[in-house]
Design a protein around this motif. Structure first.
Motif, PDB file in Angstrom:
ATOM      1  N   ALA A  96       0.803  -1.227   0.000  1.00 29.98           N
ATOM      2  CA  ALA A  96       0.000   0.000   0.000  1.00 29.98           C
ATOM      3  C   ALA A  96       0.834   1.274   0.000  1.00 29.98           C
ATOM      4  CB  ALA A  96      -0.919   0.011   1.224  1.00 29.98           C
ATOM      5  N   GLY A  97       2.070   1.175   0.352  1.00 25.57           N
ATOM      6  CA  GLY A  97       2.874   2.389   0.504  1.00 25.57           C
ATOM      7  C   GLY A  97       3.537   2.812  -0.781  1.00 25.57           C
ATOM      8  N   ARG A  98       2.796   3.075  -1.807  1.00 22.10           N
ATOM      9  CA  ARG A  98       3.337   3.514  -3.080  1.00 22.10           C
ATOM     10  C   ARG A  98       2.767   4.879  -3.438  1.00 22.10           C
ATOM     11  NH1 ARG A  98       3.043  -1.955  -6.880  1.00 22.10           N
ATOM     12  NH2 ARG A  98       4.289  -3.287  -5.503  1.00 22.10           N
ATOM     13  N   ARG A  99       3.598   5.667  -4.077  1.00 20.78           N
ATOM     14  CA  ARG A  99       3.140   6.979  -4.500  1.00 20.78           C
ATOM     15  C   ARG A  99       2.171   6.832  -5.670  1.00 20.78           C
ATOM     16  NH1 ARG A  99       6.115  11.071  -2.367  1.00 20.78           N
ATOM     17  NH2 ARG A  99       8.063  10.471  -1.317  1.00 20.78           N
ATOM     18  N   PRO A 100       1.191   7.698  -5.739  1.00 22.49           N
ATOM     19  CA  PRO A 100       0.244   7.615  -6.860  1.00 22.49           C
ATOM     20  C   PRO A 100       0.949   7.908  -8.182  1.00 22.49           C
ATOM     21  CG  PRO A 100      -0.085   9.628  -5.612  1.00 22.49           C
ATOM     22  CD  PRO A 100       0.864   8.798  -4.810  1.00 22.49           C
ATOM     23  N   LEU A 101       0.482   7.229  -9.240  1.00 26.77           N
ATOM     24  CA  LEU A 101       1.045   7.415 -10.563  1.00 26.77           C
ATOM     25  C   LEU A 101       0.507   8.695 -11.179  1.00 26.77           C
ATOM     26  CD1 LEU A 101       0.700   3.757 -11.892  1.00 26.77           C
ATOM     27  CD2 LEU A 101       2.748   4.846 -10.945  1.00 26.77           C
ATOM     28  N   HIS A 102       1.338   9.351 -11.977  1.00 35.35           N
ATOM     29  CA  HIS A 102       0.945  10.595 -12.641  1.00 35.35           C
ATOM     30  C   HIS A 102       1.014  10.407 -14.153  1.00 35.35           C
ATOM     31  CE1 HIS A 102       0.940  12.860  -8.878  1.00 35.35           C
ATOM     32  NE2 HIS A 102       2.083  12.245  -8.563  1.00 35.35           N
ATOM     33  N   ASP A 103       0.273  11.193 -14.852  1.00 32.64           N
ATOM     34  CA  ASP A 103       0.270  11.184 -16.325  1.00 32.64           C
ATOM     35  C   ASP A 103      -0.020   9.793 -16.891  1.00 32.64           C
ATOM     36  OD1 ASP A 103       0.892  13.883 -16.348  1.00 32.64           O
ATOM     37  OD2 ASP A 103       3.051  13.466 -16.246  1.00 32.64           O
ATOM     38  N   VAL A 104      -0.928   9.076 -16.233  1.00 31.07           N
ATOM     39  CA  VAL A 104      -1.299   7.747 -16.711  1.00 31.07           C
ATOM     40  C   VAL A 104      -2.279   7.883 -17.872  1.00 31.07           C
ATOM     41  CG1 VAL A 104      -2.354   5.545 -16.110  1.00 31.07           C
ATOM     42  CG2 VAL A 104      -0.945   6.757 -14.435  1.00 31.07           C
ATOM     43  N   ARG A 105      -1.942   7.232 -18.954  1.00 29.58           N
ATOM     44  CA  ARG A 105      -2.806   7.279 -20.123  1.00 29.58           C
ATOM     45  C   ARG A 105      -3.388   5.895 -20.387  1.00 29.58           C
ATOM     46  NH1 ARG A 105       0.990  10.786 -24.322  1.00 29.58           N
ATOM     47  NH2 ARG A 105       1.245  12.625 -22.940  1.00 29.58           N
TER      48      ARG A 105
END
Length: 461
Positions: free
Chosen positions: A56-65
């Motif tokens: 659970a300790g993961r940073r949220p993904l950005h710019d996901v297409r």
């Protein structure tokens, strides 16, 4: 994560041999292990905390297409009964029947349901013969899957019309490119083949000669003669075989000239002298000469049916017969094939020689062999018959198997016949009859397979 690696290393060695270094663990591990003196409890507590963190300790993904959508496929799906049969084929793991089913679909304009593609792709990953028809029936959805899973890359057919495929493609891609070029632009294909020939590995050179075999032309004689001096024996053998298919070659005339002083006829006897050489080499050289010389060379000693029955002196008769058979196969000579089969119907060269005969002659010869060979010998012959079979040959073999009693070798032959007879034979009485349970197991299996295949075609008609 070093903290997790420390936990795994301690668990593998055991807490008696290694103690977890709590100072290297995150603060949350310190809090949970506080007051725990047992090293094993400390390890389990640390593993629990770090496992939750890893999940659970993961940073949220950005710019996901989102993934691109597969191109549309306007072809209709296979009918419902055919879908059910596909599920049965995949569950039962019958790659030969699955290959036939896909081949039928590829000719109908249907496509398979997309949810079946992963299972079909996995089957084709381990059995390359399935790939060609699967690419056809999978269409753009299959190509979309192939682009996202390297194991299924064969589904995404790359552009193979460019010359880069010949230089940088895989062996399968280069084979397809060469076959297509030999059909469309023979000059360019042969120029590419000759240009890279010396840098190819031996097995690839032999493989490319196999591709060339389907597009052989008289102009290939010079190239094949050069391949006769190749350092790899497999390449030399394949080149000699292809030269044997070309009529009137210089190589064939040279072999006949070398053979002529070694053979003479005395009444009903063929006197053969072995070419000079060390012990054993003479026989090998004789095989090479006889297999490569035009069969017309032997016409001065009599017609084929007479020559093959002559007494042979000076060399083992089997050497001469095997070499004649090799020549008949290379030169596709029906007269010699019939003569050799008639002289030794149970010989090991009979199955390949049957492949030289036209369909009607094949069936007639098989019918003749039934009366000359014991049942056990004929049953063994069935396994070695070259494929694909013609309708005439398939019908003759179905008629034969229908008359047989229970026998171990007959039951083995029945398995081959059930799978190998062509589509045109699937209206035979054996393929339209349902046997009762009191019939022998091999008879039931034979009719069940024939019925299964017939229904495959009917569902996709």
């Amino acid at each position: 994560m070093k903290a997790w690696e420390d936990v795994v290393g301690t668990a593998l060695l055991g807490t008696r041999r290694r103690t977890l270094d709590l100072a290297a663990q995150p603060a949350a591990v310190h809090e949970l292990t506080a007051g725990r003196a047992d090293p094993a409890e400390q390890l389990l507590a640390a593993a629990a905390v770090l496992t939750v963190y890893r999940r659970a300790g993961r940073r949220p993904l950005h710019d996901v297409r989102p993934l691109p959508v597969a191109p549309p496929d306007e072809r209709p799906f296979v009918p419902p009964l055919a879908r059910e049969r596909l599920a049965r084929l995949l569950a039962a793991s019958h790659p030969d029947l699955l290959l036939e089913w896909l081949g039928i679909v590829a000719t109908t304009g249907y496509r398979v349901p997309p949810e079946t593609l992963p299972l079909l792709a996995e089957a084709a990953r381990t059995k390359a013969a399935l790939r060609g028809p699967l690419v056809s029936v999978a269409g753009p959805v299959g190509a979309w899957l192939g682009q996202r899973n390297p194991d299924w890359g064969f589904l995404s057919a790359p552009p193979e019309e460019t010359g880069d495929v010949w230089q940088y493609g895989s062996l399968a891609q280069r084979r397809r490119w060469l076959a297509a070029k030999l059909a469309d632009d023979p000059g360019a294909a042969r120029e590419a083949l000759e240009g890279s020939w010396k840098s190819e590995p031996a097995d690839v050179r032999a493989d490319f000669l196999g591709v060339l075999a389907a597009h052989l032309r008289p102009e290939d004689e010079t190239f094949l003669e050069a391949a006769l001096t190749d350092r790899a024996a497999g390449v030399r053998e394949r080149a000699a075989e292809l030269l044997g298919r070309l009529p009137g070659t210089r190589h064939g005339h040279r072999m006949a000239d070398r053979l002529r002083p070694l053979v003479r006829r005395r009444n009903r006897v063929l006197e053969v002298s072995l070419p000079p050489g060390e012990r054993g080499e003479g026989t090998v050289r004789l095989r090479t000469l006889v297999a490569a010389a035009p069969l017309s060379f032997w016409s001065e000693f009599g017609p084929p049916a007479e020559v093959v029955r002559m007494t042979v002196e000076g060399c083992p008769p089997g050497v001469l017969r095997d070499s004649w058979a090799a020549a008949a196969l290379r030169q596709h000579d029906e007269t010699w094939a019939q003569a050799l089969i008639g002289a030794d119907p149970g010989g090991r060269t009979t199955p390949p020689l049957l492949g030289v005969l036209p369909p009607a002659s094949q069936a007639a010869t098989i019918g003749h062999l039934v009366g000359r060979l014991p049942t056990e010998s004929f049953a063994r012959l069935v396994h070695e018959l070259p494929r694909p079979w013609t309708k005439e040959l398939g019908t003759a073999l179905l008629d034969w198997i229908a008359r047989q009693d229970d026998h171990r070798l007959v039951s083995h032959a029945a398995v081959v016949i059930a799978r190998a007879v062509p589509h045109g034979c699937l209206r035979h009485p054996l393929a339209t009859t349902r046997l009762t349970m009191d019939a022998g197991p091999w008879r039931r299996a034979l009719t069940e397979t024939l019925n299964f295949r017939r229904e495959m075609y009917e569902e996709l008609a």
